[in-house]
Design a protein around this motif. Structure first.
Motif, PDB file in Angstrom:
ATOM      1  N   TRP A   1      21.909  40.195  46.901  1.00 48.52           N
ATOM      2  CA  TRP A   1      21.496  41.502  46.399  1.00 48.52           C
ATOM      3  C   TRP A   1      21.854  41.614  44.921  1.00 48.52           C
ATOM      4  O   TRP A   1      23.009  41.410  44.532  1.00 48.52           O
ATOM      5  N   SER A   2      20.854  41.942  44.106  1.00 48.32           N
ATOM      6  CA  SER A   2      21.090  42.172  42.680  1.00 48.32           C
ATOM      7  C   SER A   2      21.454  43.638  42.491  1.00 48.32           C
ATOM      8  O   SER A   2      20.615  44.528  42.679  1.00 48.32           O
ATOM      9  N   ILE A   3      22.722  43.883  42.158  1.00 43.97           N
ATOM     10  CA  ILE A   3      23.169  45.258  41.930  1.00 43.97           C
ATOM     11  C   ILE A   3      22.474  45.838  40.708  1.00 43.97           C
ATOM     12  O   ILE A   3      22.009  46.978  40.715  1.00 43.97           O
ATOM     13  N   ALA A   4      22.390  45.039  39.644  1.00 35.95           N
ATOM     14  CA  ALA A   4      21.824  45.536  38.393  1.00 35.95           C
ATOM     15  C   ALA A   4      20.386  45.991  38.573  1.00 35.95           C
ATOM     16  O   ALA A   4      19.942  46.971  37.957  1.00 35.95           O
ATOM     17  N   ASN A   5      19.644  45.305  39.460  1.00 31.80           N
ATOM     18  CA  ASN A   5      18.226  45.617  39.622  1.00 31.80           C
ATOM     19  C   ASN A   5      17.896  46.209  40.985  1.00 31.80           C
ATOM     20  O   ASN A   5      16.726  46.470  41.272  1.00 31.80           O
ATOM     21  N   ARG A   6      18.939  46.358  41.825  1.00 36.87           N
ATOM     22  CA  ARG A   6      18.789  47.024  43.129  1.00 36.87           C
ATOM     23  C   ARG A   6      17.653  46.435  43.962  1.00 36.87           C
ATOM     24  O   ARG A   6      16.766  47.136  44.426  1.00 36.87           O
ATOM     25  N   THR A   7      17.709  45.125  44.128  1.00 38.39           N
ATOM     26  CA  THR A   7      16.691  44.456  44.931  1.00 38.39           C
ATOM     27  C   THR A   7      17.282  43.227  45.596  1.00 38.39           C
ATOM     28  O   THR A   7      18.267  42.652  45.104  1.00 38.39           O
ATOM     29  N   ALA A   8      16.676  42.850  46.721  1.00 39.19           N
ATOM     30  CA  ALA A   8      17.062  41.616  47.392  1.00 39.19           C
ATOM     31  C   ALA A   8      16.541  40.422  46.594  1.00 39.19           C
ATOM     32  O   ALA A   8      15.566  40.518  45.848  1.00 39.19           O
ATOM     33  N   LEU A   9      17.201  39.277  46.760  1.00 44.77           N
ATOM     34  CA  LEU A   9      16.802  38.044  46.095  1.00 44.77           C
ATOM     35  C   LEU A   9      16.804  36.912  47.112  1.00 44.77           C
ATOM     36  O   LEU A   9      17.570  36.929  48.077  1.00 44.77           O
ATOM     37  N   ALA A  10      15.960  35.931  46.868  1.00 45.05           N
ATOM     38  CA  ALA A  10      15.952  34.725  47.699  1.00 45.05           C
ATOM     39  C   ALA A  10      16.774  33.636  47.026  1.00 45.05           C
ATOM     40  O   ALA A  10      17.124  33.733  45.839  1.00 45.05           O
ATOM     41  N   ASP A  11      17.091  32.575  47.777  1.00 50.02           N
ATOM     42  CA  ASP A  11      17.873  31.483  47.215  1.00 50.02           C
ATOM     43  C   ASP A  11      17.236  30.917  45.952  1.00 50.02           C
ATOM     44  O   ASP A  11      17.927  30.528  45.011  1.00 50.02           O
ATOM     45  N   ALA A  12      15.907  30.854  45.926  1.00 48.93           N
ATOM     46  CA  ALA A  12      15.211  30.267  44.783  1.00 48.93           C
ATOM     47  C   ALA A  12      15.303  31.122  43.536  1.00 48.93           C
ATOM     48  O   ALA A  12      14.935  30.678  42.453  1.00 48.93           O
ATOM     49  N   GLU A  13      15.797  32.366  43.685  1.00 48.83           N
ATOM     50  CA  GLU A  13      15.911  33.261  42.538  1.00 48.83           C
ATOM     51  C   GLU A  13      17.334  33.306  41.987  1.00 48.83           C
ATOM     52  O   GLU A  13      17.669  34.175  41.194  1.00 48.83           O
ATOM     53  N   LEU A  14      18.140  32.353  42.395  1.00 47.12           N
ATOM     54  CA  LEU A  14      19.531  32.325  41.960  1.00 47.12           C
ATOM     55  C   LEU A  14      19.779  31.160  41.021  1.00 47.12           C
ATOM     56  O   LEU A  14      19.140  30.117  41.099  1.00 47.12           O
ATOM     57  N   GLU A  15      20.687  31.374  40.112  1.00 49.98           N
ATOM     58  CA  GLU A  15      21.255  30.265  39.354  1.00 49.98           C
ATOM     59  C   GLU A  15      22.767  30.475  39.355  1.00 49.98           C
ATOM     60  O   GLU A  15      23.250  31.586  39.567  1.00 49.98           O
ATOM     61  N   TYR A  16      23.487  29.401  39.143  1.00 50.38           N
ATOM     62  CA  TYR A  16      24.942  29.476  39.285  1.00 50.38           C
ATOM     63  C   TYR A  16      25.620  29.334  37.928  1.00 50.38           C
ATOM     64  O   TYR A  16      25.330  28.423  37.159  1.00 50.38           O
ATOM     65  N   GLU A  17      26.502  30.289  37.646  1.00 55.26           N
ATOM     66  CA  GLU A  17      27.259  30.298  36.402  1.00 55.26           C
ATOM     67  C   GLU A  17      28.750  30.416  36.732  1.00 55.26           C
ATOM     68  O   GLU A  17      29.139  30.984  37.754  1.00 55.26           O
ATOM     69  N   ASP A  18      29.565  29.876  35.843  1.00 55.03           N
ATOM     70  CA  ASP A  18      31.010  29.994  36.040  1.00 55.03           C
ATOM     71  C   ASP A  18      31.455  31.447  35.861  1.00 55.03           C
ATOM     72  O   ASP A  18      30.973  32.157  34.974  1.00 55.03           O
ATOM     73  N   ARG A  19      32.371  31.867  36.723  1.00 51.10           N
ATOM     74  CA  ARG A  19      32.873  33.235  36.688  1.00 51.10           C
ATOM     75  C   ARG A  19      34.349  33.225  37.109  1.00 51.10           C
ATOM     76  O   ARG A  19      34.731  32.476  38.018  1.00 51.10           O
ATOM     77  N   GLU A  20      35.168  34.049  36.458  1.00 49.35           N
ATOM     78  CA  GLU A  20      36.568  34.154  36.837  1.00 49.35           C
ATOM     79  C   GLU A  20      36.738  35.263  37.872  1.00 49.35           C
ATOM     80  O   GLU A  20      36.262  36.381  37.679  1.00 49.35           O
ATOM     81  N   ASP A  21      37.398  34.941  38.964  1.00 50.93           N
ATOM     82  CA  ASP A  21      37.663  35.916  40.013  1.00 50.93           C
ATOM     83  C   ASP A  21      39.097  35.750  40.496  1.00 50.93           C
ATOM     84  O   ASP A  21      39.822  34.836  40.071  1.00 50.93           O
ATOM     85  N   THR A  22      39.473  36.628  41.429  1.00 50.45           N
ATOM     86  CA  THR A  22      40.808  36.574  42.023  1.00 50.45           C
ATOM     87  C   THR A  22      40.715  36.000  43.423  1.00 50.45           C
ATOM     88  O   THR A  22      39.950  36.488  44.256  1.00 50.45           O
ATOM     89  N   SER A  23      41.477  34.972  43.657  1.00 53.47           N
ATOM     90  CA  SER A  23      41.581  34.379  44.989  1.00 53.47           C
ATOM     91  C   SER A  23      42.823  34.955  45.659  1.00 53.47           C
ATOM     92  O   SER A  23      43.905  34.980  45.058  1.00 53.47           O
ATOM     93  N   VAL A  24      42.685  35.438  46.897  1.00 51.00           N
ATOM     94  CA  VAL A  24      43.816  36.069  47.567  1.00 51.00           C
ATOM     95  C   VAL A  24      44.066  35.450  48.939  1.00 51.00           C
ATOM     96  O   VAL A  24      43.133  35.047  49.637  1.00 51.00           O
TER      97      VAL A  24
END
Length: 983
Positions: free
Chosen positions: A193-216
């Motif tokens: 789900w694209s929050i910014a555009n409020r729409t569902a997406l398929a796998d083919a509409e994704l690309e992967y970028e590095d992002r920092e998150d918290t692992s718990v």
């Protein structure tokens, strides 16, 4: 030699080169002139009007997105496709190549809405669509011009545009067939789900970028510790926790279960001392004490040094014991369940399960019937065990998802999270866990995270009601029997479809094996509507093959806007099987653009009657390697689902552009190279030559220096062609074919026969390379032929006879005939790559100007042939190399300025002498010396003689032993004197 003789010149008596084919290409200025000429004569139509003995070659263009200028990836893609069109056409095929553009979708709508600003609020969908259409039309026109500038040929007058009514109706035709086979369903499931555009997406509409998150690592307190398996040796009346690991703390409010492995590994009860000195107990996989995060153990990473194992059990035992745990910050308990996907590779072997936020989680929730007791959000979670297992239908499972479409938490979440975004919720959840004592350990980490490939924003998994195509639902289509889309796709990609390069097969099959059901619905205004209706009273959807075909007929006549202009009653009027159109309202979803483009094999190729009648619909699809999960895969699934046939017989894949350091090229990264700048600096043909020289099956490094090198190679090929053309009779005054001196058996020992043999090898090699899409092999063969066989050997050897022999001498005519044949065939061989240069050379060869409607691009490729040539030439060329080295050494050691001041005597063993003796007459010119003699002796010996004391011909500069003063007072060889008619 007298002073007067020294001043005498015979330059005007020489047959000096002359051609209209200029040395300086001036590509940037001249290429647009050729493109105007091609447009005027309608070159593409002329190419298709030629005879096509090889029959049709069905090549289908994948649509680029109508957004922005073309980039360097387009340069690669469109030029490669043009190589296919031209080589297949010149090989005798009829290639109807229709370029296309993908025009619907989020990026265009997002750009239009951004440009509209506040005016977009409350704007009717139709008005937004009009703006989007105008935007797409603008860039279709722009990109068409840019692709023409690349020298490509196609049916640009009748392209396919995915927003055209005929195309839109074609997409609905495919959809109707899928509905008819029972492959389409609607369900509440987690999707990207694209929050910014409020729409569902398929796998083919994704690309992967590095992002920092918290692992718990989070402690879930077990509520029924007395029921733990005895093998764990659990102490009585002590708190015992499960420790789960997640990289998305914001999903914890939706936790419904903890998943464990059935029997792949064991679970251990650990006793440890926490930072406060308290003895505590937790359960995790048996290998948890192994190192993580650079520490020797999981415990040490959390700052714990005292720990030990007490006992172990299987995951299945935890499930069978009906172990439950207390949610760390919500008043509910949940069960432990077994799941096949749980591994010990990451985390703790205990998987936090939130069915509303993950595909595997959803499947576990559905098959274990995870649901709130009494259907109350705050109540405990109930489930069934395998022995009671009876999975519910997709539309019967009420999945819990507390996140709204804007990415904020709804009112079912804890009050301290309500209204917060999931991204802010990450920190809020971590802080809450820390304060409550449920946070065992946390750390920041960088990982590859899915982003919206157009909007470049991070996406989440969120359960929403969407339309899906089932890939695992078996269906029947007559002769194909019953099988699922996944099974059919895996079967046909196993050995029926060809992949170039071969590794594409495993890549695509791997993606097919792991892909989920395809979410095809989007929540956008700018797209083709999914023709589904909803009953106003019952909420039941109306979607039948008949209703879809009924709407498709309306779209074919009025375009997709008819959906937005008309009411449900108007759209359903006269629809078979619908008795009360007024009882329905329209659905609000549009098709995934990959569904639209993936239907092009029908919406273009079948609707225009271009598809093959049996087997695959087309011969070839060609795109970048990302299309294994994009256009290639979606086209394959839709083709198999709707017709039981693959859209393509062959899939050709190219890599992506990276800079010289291997980094992805992008404007934002500052390392992108603008195509327009390249064309201004080097011209199209140099860029096309660069493309031809690429090993395109992997990622491709790009740098300005690489184009500079391509320019140098281009000039070598051009100058070789120019030399050939310049030594023919002027075609404006006499046909170079007149006075042909055909080769006879007496000529087999001539260097001309050798050159024809080299040409024969070139034609065979290049023809095979073109047929196999090996353009690098073809360009290398052409370059080596020009640089080595021609420039370094043959043309250097025959330059003397071309310049100095009598114009109509037998030897010179024979050579001119050979260089005509070489030039004519070389120009055709290089035509698919150097499209402007080849046509310019073709006109020069035939004495034509720009007003002529003739073009090299309507000619066939030269046919391979087997010339007859003396057997001794390989040995002669080896001997030449050794002689040239000896001559160079002698010149250096003896101060000899000119190789023509040298005579060579080579003594050979009898077995060497016999095959080389018939070639002796050509060896002097081949080695660039004045005299060459072969003698028979025991061992090979090369003797270099200094001829500077011998008379030199004032016309040819040769010292061949026949030079003497002639009747005009000059010193000439016998050959040169005869050419001038002097005694």
């Amino acid at each position: 030699m007298t002073e007067q003789a020294d001043k005498r010149t015979y330059k005007k008596t020489l047959n000096l080169p002359k051609t209209s084919f200029a040395m300086k290409a001036n590509l940037v200025q001249r290429e647009p002139e050729f493109q105007k000429r091609w447009a005027k004569i309608d070159l593409y139509r002329k190419m298709r009007q030629q005879d096509h003995p090889a029959g049709p070659f069905v090549f289908h263009d994948g649509p680029p997105y109508a957004n922005g200028d073309i980039h360097i990836g387009h340069l690669l893609n469109k030029v490669l496709k043009d190589f296919v069109v031209r080589t297949r056409t010149m090989a005798g095929h009829d290639v109807e190549f229709i370029p296309g553009w993908d025009c619907h979708g989020l990026p265009i709508e997002h750009k239009v809405m951004k440009d509209l600003g506040d005016a977009a609020r409350g704007m009717e969908p139709l008005k937004i669509r009009y703006k989007c259409k105008a935007y797409a039309e603008k860039y279709v026109k722009l990109q068409k011009g840019q692709m023409l500038r690349l020298g490509t040929v196609a049916n640009y007058d009748e392209p396919y545009i995915t927003m055209d009514p005929a195309y839109e109706a074609g997409v609905m035709d495919v959809f109707a067939d899928l509905v008819d086979r029972g492959l389409v369903y609607r369900a509440l499931k987690p999707v990207h789900w694209s929050i910014a555009n409020r729409t569902a997406l398929a796998d083919a509409e994704l690309e992967y970028e590095d992002r920092e998150d918290t692992s718990v690592y989070v402690l879930f307190e077990i509520t029924n510790t007395s029921d733990l398996p005895a093998e764990l040796d659990a102490p009585a009346s002590k708190r015992i926790d499960f420790v789960i690991w997640t990289t998305t703390p914001w999903t914890l409010p939706a936790n419904m279960a903890v998943a464990v492995s059935h029997s792949n590994f064991l679970y251990c009860l650990y006793e440890y001392v926490n930072g406060s000195g308290e003895t505590r107990y937790l359960i995790a996989n048996d290998n948890l004490a192994e190192g993580i995060g650079g520490c020797s153990s999981f415990f040490e990473a959390a700052g714990i040094s005292e720990y030990r194992k007490l006992g172990t059990c299987a995951g299945s035992q935890l499930e069978e014991a009906r172990i439950r745990y207390q949610h760390p910050f919500i008043a509910r308990t949940s069960p432990v369940v077994c799941a096949d996907y749980v591994t010990a590779e990451d985390g703790t072997g205990l998987v936090h399960t939130a069915p509303g936020h993950g595909v595997e989680d959803f499947q576990t929730g559905r098959f274990r019937r995870l649901h709130f007791k009494n259907r109350q959000i705050g109540s405990d979670v109930e489930c069934i065990l395998p022995s009671e297992h009876e999975p519910v239908g997709l539309n019967e499972y009420d999945v819990y998802c507390p996140v709204l479409e804007d990415g904020t938490f709804d009112d079912t979440a804890p009050d301290w999270l309500r209204g917060e975004s999931v991204w802010d919720g990450n920190d809020r959840v971590v802080d809450h866990l820390r304060d409550s004592g449920h946070l065992f350990h946390a750390n920041k980490f960088v990982h590859s995270y899915p982003h919206d490939w157009r909007g470049k924003t991070p996406v989440i998994f969120r359960a929403t009601s969407q339309w899906f195509i089932g890939v695992d639902e078996a269906f029947s289509d007559g002769p194909q029997g019953r099988a699922s889309l996944r099974r059919r796709a895996l079967d046909i990609t196993a050995d029926t479809i060809d992949f170039v390069p071969a590794w594409g097969r495993n890549r695509m099959r791997g993606m097919l094996e792991s892909r989920p059901d395809w979410c095809i619905s989007r929540q956008r205004s700018w797209g083709l509507p999914i023709p589904a209706f909803v009953h106003k009273q019952t909420g039941e959807p109306l979607l039948t093959a008949e209703s879809v075909r009924h709407v498709a007929d309306l779209v074919r006549k009025q375009g997709g806007d008819v959906w937005f202009k008309s009411s449900a009653a108007e759209l359903l009027a006269g629809c078979p099987g619908v008795d009360a159109p007024d009882a329905y309202e329209k659905g609000g979803d549009t098709f995934d653009v990959w569904f639209e483009s993936g239907s092009s094999w029908h919406a273009v190729m079948r609707q225009r009657e271009l598809a093959r009648p049996d087997g695959a619909h087309t011969d070839l699809y060609l795109e970048g390697s990302d299309q294994h999960r994009g256009w290639f895969q979606t086209s394959l699934l839709l083709g198999l689902g709707a017709t039981g046939r693959s859209p393509f017989a062959t899939v050709l894949t190219h890599g992506f552009m990276v800079d010289k350091h291997g980094k992805k090229m992008s404007k934002s990264g500052g390392n992108a190279i603008n195509v327009e700048d390249l064309l201004k600096e080097y011209g199209t043909d140099v860029c096309r030559w660069w493309v031809a020289g690429l090993a395109y099956d992997n990622d491709i490094k790009v740098d300005w220096d690489f184009f500079k090198l391509a320019g140098e190679e281009y000039r070598k090929v051009r100058n070789t062609i120019r030399f050939l053309l310049s030594n023919l009779p002027d075609p404006r005054n006499s046909d170079p074919q007149n006075g042909r001196r055909e080769m006879t058996s007496d000529d087999l020992h001539s260097v001309d026969a050798w050159a024809m043999a080299e040409l024969g090898k070139l034609i065979t090699n290049v023809s095979q390379a073109y047929d196999r899409y090996e353009y690098r092999r073809a360009s290398e063969a052409i370059y080596n032929f020009c640089n080595d066989a021609m420039s370094s050997v043959y043309l250097a050897a025959v330059k003397d006879r071309l310049y100095c022999d009598a114009p109509d001498s037998d030897r010179r005519r024979r050579t001119q005939t050979v260089i005509y044949d070489i030039a004519e065939r070389l120009i055709r061989l290089v035509a698919p790559i150097l499209v402007h240069t080849a046509d310019e050379a073709y006109l020069a060869l035939h004495g034509l100007d720009h007003k002529s409607e003739r073009s090299v691009h309507t000619e066939p490729l030269p046919q391979p042939f087997e010339p007859v040539v003396a057997e001794g030439w390989p040995e002669a060329m080896g001997l030449r190399d050794r002689v040239l080295k000896a001559v160079e050494d002698a010149r250096h050691n003896r101060n000899l300025d000119n190789p023509l001041d040298v005579g060579v005597t080579v003594m050979l063993a009898p077995e060497q002498y016999a095959p080389l003796k018939p070639l002796e007459a050509e060896l002097a010119d081949l080695c660039g010396v004045s005299r060459f003699e072969l003698t028979e002796n025991g061992n090979e010996t090369i003797d270099i003689a200094d001829l500077t004391d011998a008379p030199r011909c004032e016309r040819s500069w040769k010292r061949d032993g026949t030079v003497k003063q002639r009747s005009d007072g000059g010193y000439l060889s016998d050959r040169d004197a005869a050419a001038l008619g002097l005694g």
